[in-house]
Scaffold this motif. Structure first.
Motif, PDB file in Angstrom:
ATOM      1  N   ALA A 261       0.822  -1.218   0.000  1.00 30.16           N
ATOM      2  CA  ALA A 261       0.000   0.000   0.000  1.00 30.16           C
ATOM      3  C   ALA A 261       0.853   1.265   0.000  1.00 30.16           C
ATOM      4  CB  ALA A 261      -0.947  -0.008   1.192  1.00 30.16           C
ATOM      5  N   GLY A 262       1.975   1.253   0.686  1.00 24.79           N
ATOM      6  CA  GLY A 262       2.855   2.429   0.699  1.00 24.79           C
ATOM      7  C   GLY A 262       3.391   2.739  -0.688  1.00 24.79           C
ATOM      8  N   HIS A 263       3.753   1.693  -1.433  1.00 32.13           N
ATOM      9  CA  HIS A 263       4.211   1.908  -2.808  1.00 32.13           C
ATOM     10  C   HIS A 263       3.098   2.502  -3.660  1.00 32.13           C
ATOM     11  CE1 HIS A 263       7.161  -1.580  -2.023  1.00 32.13           C
ATOM     12  NE2 HIS A 263       7.872  -0.466  -2.060  1.00 32.13           N
ATOM     13  N   LEU A 264       1.904   1.938  -3.515  1.00 33.53           N
ATOM     14  CA  LEU A 264       0.780   2.432  -4.313  1.00 33.53           C
ATOM     15  C   LEU A 264       0.486   3.891  -3.993  1.00 33.53           C
ATOM     16  CD1 LEU A 264      -1.585  -0.658  -4.206  1.00 33.53           C
ATOM     17  CD2 LEU A 264      -0.035   0.049  -6.032  1.00 33.53           C
ATOM     18  N   SER A 265       0.567   4.246  -2.714  1.00 27.59           N
ATOM     19  CA  SER A 265       0.341   5.640  -2.317  1.00 27.59           C
ATOM     20  C   SER A 265       1.397   6.549  -2.945  1.00 27.59           C
ATOM     21  CB  SER A 265       0.374   5.750  -0.793  1.00 27.59           C
ATOM     22  OG  SER A 265       0.264   7.096  -0.395  1.00 27.59           O
ATOM     23  N   LEU A 266       2.655   6.125  -2.900  1.00 29.72           N
ATOM     24  CA  LEU A 266       3.735   6.897  -3.513  1.00 29.72           C
ATOM     25  C   LEU A 266       3.474   7.100  -5.002  1.00 29.72           C
ATOM     26  CD1 LEU A 266       6.843   7.919  -3.563  1.00 29.72           C
ATOM     27  CD2 LEU A 266       7.228   5.634  -4.478  1.00 29.72           C
ATOM     28  N   LEU A 267       3.102   6.029  -5.690  1.00 30.20           N
ATOM     29  CA  LEU A 267       2.879   6.117  -7.135  1.00 30.20           C
ATOM     30  C   LEU A 267       1.668   6.990  -7.465  1.00 30.20           C
ATOM     31  CD1 LEU A 267       3.695   2.429  -8.090  1.00 30.20           C
ATOM     32  CD2 LEU A 267       5.152   4.441  -8.391  1.00 30.20           C
ATOM     33  N   GLU A 268       0.603   6.880  -6.662  1.00 28.30           N
ATOM     34  CA  GLU A 268      -0.577   7.721  -6.889  1.00 28.30           C
ATOM     35  C   GLU A 268      -0.240   9.196  -6.681  1.00 28.30           C
ATOM     36  OE1 GLU A 268      -3.328   5.985  -4.147  1.00 28.30           O
ATOM     37  OE2 GLU A 268      -4.023   4.496  -5.593  1.00 28.30           O
ATOM     38  N   GLN A 269       0.513   9.495  -5.618  1.00 29.90           N
ATOM     39  CA  GLN A 269       0.894  10.885  -5.365  1.00 29.90           C
ATOM     40  C   GLN A 269       1.806  11.415  -6.473  1.00 29.90           C
ATOM     41  OE1 GLN A 269       2.190  11.690  -1.266  1.00 29.90           O
ATOM     42  NE2 GLN A 269       1.181   9.769  -0.702  1.00 29.90           N
ATOM     43  N   ALA A 270       2.753  10.589  -6.896  1.00 30.73           N
ATOM     44  CA  ALA A 270       3.669  11.011  -7.959  1.00 30.73           C
ATOM     45  C   ALA A 270       2.894  11.282  -9.246  1.00 30.73           C
ATOM     46  CB  ALA A 270       4.736   9.939  -8.188  1.00 30.73           C
ATOM     47  N   ARG A 271       1.929  10.429  -9.554  1.00 29.47           N
ATOM     48  CA  ARG A 271       1.145  10.605 -10.787  1.00 29.47           C
ATOM     49  C   ARG A 271       0.371  11.919 -10.777  1.00 29.47           C
ATOM     50  NH1 ARG A 271      -0.862  12.095 -14.489  1.00 29.47           N
ATOM     51  NH2 ARG A 271      -2.011  11.036 -16.118  1.00 29.47           N
ATOM     52  N   ARG A 272      -0.102  12.313  -9.617  1.00 29.79           N
ATOM     53  CA  ARG A 272      -0.863  13.568  -9.524  1.00 29.79           C
ATOM     54  C   ARG A 272       0.013  14.802  -9.764  1.00 29.79           C
ATOM     55  NH1 ARG A 272      -3.772  10.743  -5.336  1.00 29.79           N
ATOM     56  NH2 ARG A 272      -2.404  11.593  -3.743  1.00 29.79           N
ATOM     57  N   LEU A 273       1.319  14.643  -9.686  1.00 28.01           N
ATOM     58  CA  LEU A 273       2.226  15.778  -9.880  1.00 28.01           C
ATOM     59  C   LEU A 273       2.461  16.131 -11.349  1.00 28.01           C
ATOM     60  CD1 LEU A 273       4.930  14.947  -7.189  1.00 28.01           C
ATOM     61  CD2 LEU A 273       3.112  16.668  -7.049  1.00 28.01           C
ATOM     62  N   GLY A 274       2.051  15.253 -12.258  1.00 30.25           N
ATOM     63  CA  GLY A 274       2.326  15.529 -13.662  1.00 30.25           C
ATOM     64  C   GLY A 274       1.297  14.914 -14.587  1.00 30.25           C
ATOM     65  N   ASP A 275       1.634  14.933 -15.864  1.00 29.84           N
ATOM     66  CA  ASP A 275       0.748  14.409 -16.894  1.00 29.84           C
ATOM     67  C   ASP A 275       1.056  12.953 -17.234  1.00 29.84           C
ATOM     68  OD1 ASP A 275      -0.677  16.930 -17.460  1.00 29.84           O
ATOM     69  OD2 ASP A 275       1.345  17.592 -17.978  1.00 29.84           O
ATOM     70  N   ALA A 276       2.239  12.494 -16.865  1.00 33.48           N
ATOM     71  CA  ALA A 276       2.627  11.098 -17.093  1.00 33.48           C
ATOM     72  C   ALA A 276       3.579  10.685 -15.987  1.00 33.48           C
ATOM     73  CB  ALA A 276       3.292  10.938 -18.449  1.00 33.48           C
ATOM     74  N   LEU A 277       3.485   9.429 -15.596  1.00 33.86           N
ATOM     75  CA  LEU A 277       4.369   8.876 -14.575  1.00 33.86           C
ATOM     76  C   LEU A 277       5.175   7.753 -15.194  1.00 33.86           C
ATOM     77  CD1 LEU A 277       5.371   8.440 -11.649  1.00 33.86           C
ATOM     78  CD2 LEU A 277       3.401   6.914 -11.335  1.00 33.86           C
ATOM     79  N   ILE A 278       6.482   7.833 -15.068  1.00 38.48           N
ATOM     80  CA  ILE A 278       7.361   6.758 -15.508  1.00 38.48           C
ATOM     81  C   ILE A 278       7.913   6.104 -14.244  1.00 38.48           C
ATOM     82  CG2 ILE A 278       9.489   6.178 -16.714  1.00 38.48           C
ATOM     83  CD1 ILE A 278       8.857   8.484 -18.643  1.00 38.48           C
ATOM     84  N   VAL A 279       7.642   4.811 -14.095  1.00 44.10           N
ATOM     85  CA  VAL A 279       8.080   4.065 -12.919  1.00 44.10           C
ATOM     86  C   VAL A 279       9.374   3.343 -13.262  1.00 44.10           C
ATOM     87  CG1 VAL A 279       7.482   2.257 -11.270  1.00 44.10           C
ATOM     88  CG2 VAL A 279       5.703   3.787 -12.134  1.00 44.10           C
ATOM     89  N   CYS A 280      10.401   3.603 -12.471  1.00 46.66           N
ATOM     90  CA  CYS A 280      11.707   2.983 -12.663  1.00 46.66           C
ATOM     91  C   CYS A 280      11.869   1.889 -11.609  1.00 46.66           C
ATOM     92  CB  CYS A 280      12.815   4.015 -12.508  1.00 46.66           C
ATOM     93  SG  CYS A 280      12.609   5.444 -13.588  1.00 46.66           S
ATOM     94  N   ILE A 281      12.165   0.680 -12.057  1.00 47.20           N
ATOM     95  CA  ILE A 281      12.311  -0.450 -11.143  1.00 47.20           C
ATOM     96  C   ILE A 281      13.781  -0.824 -11.086  1.00 47.20           C
ATOM     97  CG2 ILE A 281      11.690  -2.861 -10.737  1.00 47.20           C
ATOM     98  CD1 ILE A 281       9.064  -2.279 -12.178  1.00 47.20           C
ATOM     99  N   ASN A 282      14.318  -0.897  -9.865  1.00 49.02           N
ATOM    100  CA  ASN A 282      15.728  -1.224  -9.686  1.00 49.02           C
ATOM    101  C   ASN A 282      16.066  -2.554 -10.355  1.00 49.02           C
ATOM    102  OD1 ASN A 282      15.154   0.754  -7.569  1.00 49.02           O
ATOM    103  ND2 ASN A 282      17.215   0.290  -6.850  1.00 49.02           N
ATOM    104  N   ALA A 283      17.222  -2.599 -10.996  1.00 47.56           N
ATOM    105  CA  ALA A 283      17.712  -3.832 -11.611  1.00 47.56           C
ATOM    106  C   ALA A 283      18.096  -4.821 -10.508  1.00 47.56           C
ATOM    107  CB  ALA A 283      18.924  -3.522 -12.489  1.00 47.56           C
ATOM    108  N   ASP A 284      18.138  -6.094 -10.858  1.00 45.61           N
ATOM    109  CA  ASP A 284      18.485  -7.132  -9.890  1.00 45.61           C
ATOM    110  C   ASP A 284      19.845  -6.871  -9.243  1.00 45.61           C
ATOM    111  OD1 ASP A 284      16.103  -8.295 -10.634  1.00 45.61           O
ATOM    112  OD2 ASP A 284      17.034  -9.810 -11.907  1.00 45.61           O
TER     113      ASP A 284
END
Length: 113
Positions: A68-91
């Motif tokens: 849920a914390g990740h989802l909240s972060l992503l939802e808040q980040a998305r509201r800051l702009g017109d598009a959200l690009i999610v970067c996932i750390n490499a292995d």
């Protein structure tokens, strides 16, 4: 419109197929956005958004397990702009950050969640 000797079920099937294609293409956005045959990569997406004077926001992390914390972060980040690009750390980055103390799913697996 039904052709001669066609059942209403034929028209219904064609209407559902057309509606599915419309939604898959982006719904109303598909009327003003040229269709793509593949998903846009992050750089292409950013270029298109910026070309329309839009704001691109990025957020990154391991996201394993996604909670849920990740989802909240992503939802808040998305509201800051017109598009959200999610970067996932490499292995390799995850192993380096955690010194091997924590197991995370593979990068492609984490990206699909």
């Amino acid at each position: 419109m039904l052709g001669p000797r066609q059942l209403p079920s034929y028209a219904l099937t064609r209407a559902v197929e057309a509606a599915t294609a419309y939604v898959r293409a982006g719904g109303p956005a598909s009327l003003t956005t040229p269709p793509t045959t593949r998903p846009l990569g992050p750089l292409e997406l950013a270029e298109r958004v910026r070309a329309r004077s839009g704001r691109v926001v990025g957020a990154g992390g391991v996201f394993d397990p996604l909670h849920a914390g990740h989802l909240s972060l992503l939802e808040q980040a998305r509201r800051l702009g017109d598009a959200l690009i999610v970067c996932i750390n490499a292995d390799t980055s995850v192993r380096r950050l955690t010194c091997g103390r924590r197991r995370a799913g593979s990068g492609p697996g984490r990206a699909r969640r």
